[in-house]
Design a protein around this motif. Structure first.
Motif, PDB file in Angstrom:
ATOM      1  N   ILE A  11       0.056 -12.390   1.188  1.00  0.00           N
ATOM      2  CA  ILE A  11       1.057 -11.503   1.795  1.00  0.00           C
ATOM      3  C   ILE A  11       0.852 -10.066   1.298  1.00  0.00           C
ATOM      4  CG2 ILE A  11       3.527 -10.970   1.889  1.00  0.00           C
ATOM      5  CD1 ILE A  11       4.045 -14.004   1.799  1.00  0.00           C
ATOM      6  N   SER A  12       0.500  -9.926   0.016  1.00  0.00           N
ATOM      7  CA  SER A  12       0.244  -8.594  -0.550  1.00  0.00           C
ATOM      8  C   SER A  12      -0.951  -7.929   0.140  1.00  0.00           C
ATOM      9  CB  SER A  12      -0.017  -8.701  -2.052  1.00  0.00           C
ATOM     10  OG  SER A  12      -0.364  -7.448  -2.598  1.00  0.00           O
ATOM     11  N   LEU A  13      -2.068  -8.654   0.233  1.00  0.00           N
ATOM     12  CA  LEU A  13      -3.249  -8.113   0.918  1.00  0.00           C
ATOM     13  C   LEU A  13      -2.944  -7.866   2.389  1.00  0.00           C
ATOM     14  CD1 LEU A  13      -6.261  -7.375   0.865  1.00  0.00           C
ATOM     15  CD2 LEU A  13      -6.782  -9.793   1.292  1.00  0.00           C
ATOM     16  N   ILE A 136       3.598 -12.507 -11.078  1.00  0.00           N
ATOM     17  CA  ILE A 136       3.482 -11.598  -9.933  1.00  0.00           C
ATOM     18  C   ILE A 136       3.336 -10.182 -10.470  1.00  0.00           C
ATOM     19  CG2 ILE A 136       4.540 -10.795  -7.795  1.00  0.00           C
ATOM     20  CD1 ILE A 136       6.257 -13.335  -7.815  1.00  0.00           C
ATOM     21  N   THR A 137       2.234  -9.516 -10.131  1.00  0.00           N
ATOM     22  CA  THR A 137       1.988  -8.170 -10.649  1.00  0.00           C
ATOM     23  C   THR A 137       2.869  -7.142  -9.941  1.00  0.00           C
ATOM     24  OG1 THR A 137       0.212  -7.726  -9.067  1.00  0.00           O
ATOM     25  CG2 THR A 137      -0.414  -8.774 -11.160  1.00  0.00           C
ATOM     26  N   ALA A 138       3.032  -6.000 -10.610  1.00  0.00           N
ATOM     27  CA  ALA A 138       3.821  -4.913 -10.028  1.00  0.00           C
ATOM     28  C   ALA A 138       3.169  -4.400  -8.748  1.00  0.00           C
ATOM     29  CB  ALA A 138       3.973  -3.784 -11.042  1.00  0.00           C
ATOM     30  N   GLU A 139       1.818  -4.367  -8.721  1.00  0.00           N
ATOM     31  CA  GLU A 139       1.112  -3.920  -7.514  1.00  0.00           C
ATOM     32  C   GLU A 139       1.474  -4.773  -6.305  1.00  0.00           C
ATOM     33  OE1 GLU A 139      -1.482  -2.400 -10.840  1.00  0.00           O
ATOM     34  OE2 GLU A 139      -0.517  -4.294 -10.405  1.00  0.00           O
ATOM     35  N   THR A 140       1.555  -6.094  -6.531  1.00  0.00           N
ATOM     36  CA  THR A 140       1.902  -7.020  -5.449  1.00  0.00           C
ATOM     37  C   THR A 140       3.303  -6.743  -4.920  1.00  0.00           C
ATOM     38  OG1 THR A 140       0.467  -8.744  -6.349  1.00  0.00           O
ATOM     39  CG2 THR A 140       2.226  -9.455  -4.869  1.00  0.00           C
ATOM     40  N   ILE A 141       4.256  -6.598  -5.835  1.00  0.00           N
ATOM     41  CA  ILE A 141       5.650  -6.363  -5.444  1.00  0.00           C
ATOM     42  C   ILE A 141       5.785  -5.039  -4.692  1.00  0.00           C
ATOM     43  CG2 ILE A 141       7.998  -5.977  -6.310  1.00  0.00           C
ATOM     44  CD1 ILE A 141       7.210  -7.813  -8.709  1.00  0.00           C
ATOM     45  N   VAL A 142       5.179  -3.980  -5.250  1.00  0.00           N
ATOM     46  CA  VAL A 142       5.277  -2.647  -4.645  1.00  0.00           C
ATOM     47  C   VAL A 142       4.625  -2.632  -3.261  1.00  0.00           C
ATOM     48  CG1 VAL A 142       4.469  -0.252  -4.828  1.00  0.00           C
ATOM     49  CG2 VAL A 142       5.461  -1.392  -6.812  1.00  0.00           C
ATOM     50  N   THR A 143       3.475  -3.304  -3.129  1.00  0.00           N
ATOM     51  CA  THR A 143       2.759  -3.327  -1.851  1.00  0.00           C
ATOM     52  C   THR A 143       3.585  -4.001  -0.759  1.00  0.00           C
ATOM     53  OG1 THR A 143       0.613  -3.383  -2.980  1.00  0.00           O
ATOM     54  CG2 THR A 143       0.654  -4.086  -0.683  1.00  0.00           C
ATOM     55  N   THR A 217     -15.267   2.465   0.652  1.00  0.00           N
ATOM     56  CA  THR A 217     -14.084   1.655   0.331  1.00  0.00           C
ATOM     57  C   THR A 217     -13.249   1.319   1.555  1.00  0.00           C
ATOM     58  OG1 THR A 217     -13.903   2.366  -1.978  1.00  0.00           O
ATOM     59  CG2 THR A 217     -11.859   1.715  -0.877  1.00  0.00           C
ATOM     60  N   GLY A 218     -13.082   2.275   2.458  1.00  0.00           N
ATOM     61  CA  GLY A 218     -12.196   2.046   3.600  1.00  0.00           C
ATOM     62  C   GLY A 218     -12.827   1.345   4.782  1.00  0.00           C
ATOM     63  N   ALA A 219     -14.167   1.147   4.759  1.00  0.00           N
ATOM     64  CA  ALA A 219     -14.863   0.633   5.943  1.00  0.00           C
ATOM     65  C   ALA A 219     -14.428  -0.790   6.294  1.00  0.00           C
ATOM     66  CB  ALA A 219     -16.372   0.704   5.737  1.00  0.00           C
ATOM     67  N   MET A 220     -14.584  -1.728   5.363  1.00  0.00           N
ATOM     68  CA  MET A 220     -14.249  -3.122   5.664  1.00  0.00           C
ATOM     69  C   MET A 220     -12.750  -3.345   5.842  1.00  0.00           C
ATOM     70  SD  MET A 220     -15.382  -6.026   6.488  1.00  0.00           S
ATOM     71  CE  MET A 220     -17.116  -6.018   6.056  1.00  0.00           C
ATOM     72  N   PRO A 221     -11.876  -2.805   4.957  1.00  0.00           N
ATOM     73  CA  PRO A 221     -10.434  -2.953   5.221  1.00  0.00           C
ATOM     74  C   PRO A 221     -10.014  -2.365   6.565  1.00  0.00           C
ATOM     75  CG  PRO A 221     -10.788  -2.230   2.973  1.00  0.00           C
ATOM     76  CD  PRO A 221     -12.121  -2.154   3.660  1.00  0.00           C
ATOM     77  N   LEU A 246      -0.559 -12.213   8.520  1.00  0.00           N
ATOM     78  CA  LEU A 246      -1.266 -13.468   8.787  1.00  0.00           C
ATOM     79  C   LEU A 246      -2.730 -13.381   8.377  1.00  0.00           C
ATOM     80  CD1 LEU A 246       0.193 -14.557  12.262  1.00  0.00           C
ATOM     81  CD2 LEU A 246       0.569 -15.657  10.063  1.00  0.00           C
ATOM     82  N   LEU A 247      -3.358 -12.252   8.659  1.00  0.00           N
ATOM     83  CA  LEU A 247      -4.774 -12.095   8.326  1.00  0.00           C
ATOM     84  C   LEU A 247      -4.991 -12.107   6.811  1.00  0.00           C
ATOM     85  CD1 LEU A 247      -7.222 -11.745  10.271  1.00  0.00           C
ATOM     86  CD2 LEU A 247      -7.345  -9.416   9.429  1.00  0.00           C
ATOM     87  N   GLY A 248      -4.089 -11.450   6.075  1.00  0.00           N
ATOM     88  CA  GLY A 248      -4.191 -11.458   4.616  1.00  0.00           C
ATOM     89  C   GLY A 248      -4.067 -12.851   4.044  1.00  0.00           C
TER      90      GLY A 248
END
Length: 271
Positions: A11-13, A136-143, A217-221, A246-248
């Motif tokens: 869900i984060s990704l 659960i990391t802070a990055e995950t929650i914030v994202t 960095t931004g190409a594949m995402p 869903l994709l993440g």
């Protein structure tokens, strides 16, 4: 518990993909063009934050705001210089131009920063939430929170403001909108501005979770977010949100339960 951990990471990704996909789907829905340089705006935004934090020592939140403004301006400039002259050209001409802009941004970044990978400093505090054996990391929650807030704000903007109504009108029929007094050029520029600012935020969140930065960095995402936009129905803002999530989840579960090498193939099989 491991399943829940994978789900949260997915869900984060997916939230990052959703934020990027919102930019794709807004531009396509309103200007009817695919901005394949969108992924490289993510990279530009990440480098702005990298310089602001690592070299200038600025506050991370201020750095993100500066990055969003820089990408907003970049998005408007790209639209004015590269896309506006092709407003009535064939779809293929616009597509080739978008690919050209993408390579241009990548190569400018290569000339300035080189090909070496930079270590990106997370803009999120290094804290985590522990629920039993689940961390659960802070990055995950914030994202995840950022994605939900952006989605709500964007929906309210489109449905409740005069500029949002103008975007809907231009999406339906540009000529009729112009006859009704709507400034089509300004509306399309605003769309690029919002999408590019969102790309900056997505880039920062992505690099905070996966702390490395290169000109590619931004190409594949960016391509994966395009898949998410198509998956959810390109042109639909709720569709981009759902498609991204869903994709993440599909990508993380694919890495965990099938093969980490096959994860990208699974994502594109969805397309």
């Amino acid at each position: 518990m491991q399943f829940i951990s994978y789900l949260i990471n997915g869900i984060s990704l997916g939230s990052v993909y959703a934020i990027i996909a919102l930019g794709y789907t807004m531009v396509y829905g309103i200007a009817k063009m695919l901005n394949f340089a969108h992924g490289d705006i993510i990279m530009v935004g990440s480098y702005v934050v990298y310089i602001a934090v690592s070299s200038l020592g600025l506050n991370p939140i201020l750095s993100v705001v500066i990055s969003a403004i820089a990408c907003l301006v970049l998005g408007v400039v790209i639209e004015k210089v590269a896309y506006k002259p092709l407003r009535h050209a064939s779809k293929l001409a616009v597509l080739i131009t978008a690919i050209g802009v993408s390579y241009f941004l990548q190569n400018v970044a290569l000339l300035i920063f080189g090909a070496n990978t930079k270590s990106f400093t997370s803009v999120v505090p290094a804290v985590s939430l522990k629920l039993g054996s689940l961390t659960i990391t802070a990055e995950t929650i914030v994202t995840i929170l950022a994605c939900v807030i952006i989605m709500i704000c964007l929906t309210l903007f489109i449905n409740k403001t005069k500029a949002g109504h103008a975007m809907q009108a231009v999406s339906e029929d540009q000529d009729a909108a112009q006859l009704m007094g709507i400034n089509v050029n300004a509306t399309i520029s605003l769309t690029f501005a919002i999408g590019s600012a969102l790309a900056a935020v997505a880039g920062v969140l992505l690099c905070s979770a996966y702390p490395s930065l290169t000109p590619y960095t931004g190409a594949m995402p960016g391509i994966k977010a395009f898949v998410a936009a198509v998956f959810g129905g390109i042109g639909s803002i709720p569709g981009a949100f759902i498609g991204g999530l869903l994709l993440g989840v599909i990508e993380i579960f694919g890495k965990a339960y099938i093969s980490s090498q096959m994860a990208d193939a699974i994502v594109f099989a969805v397309l």
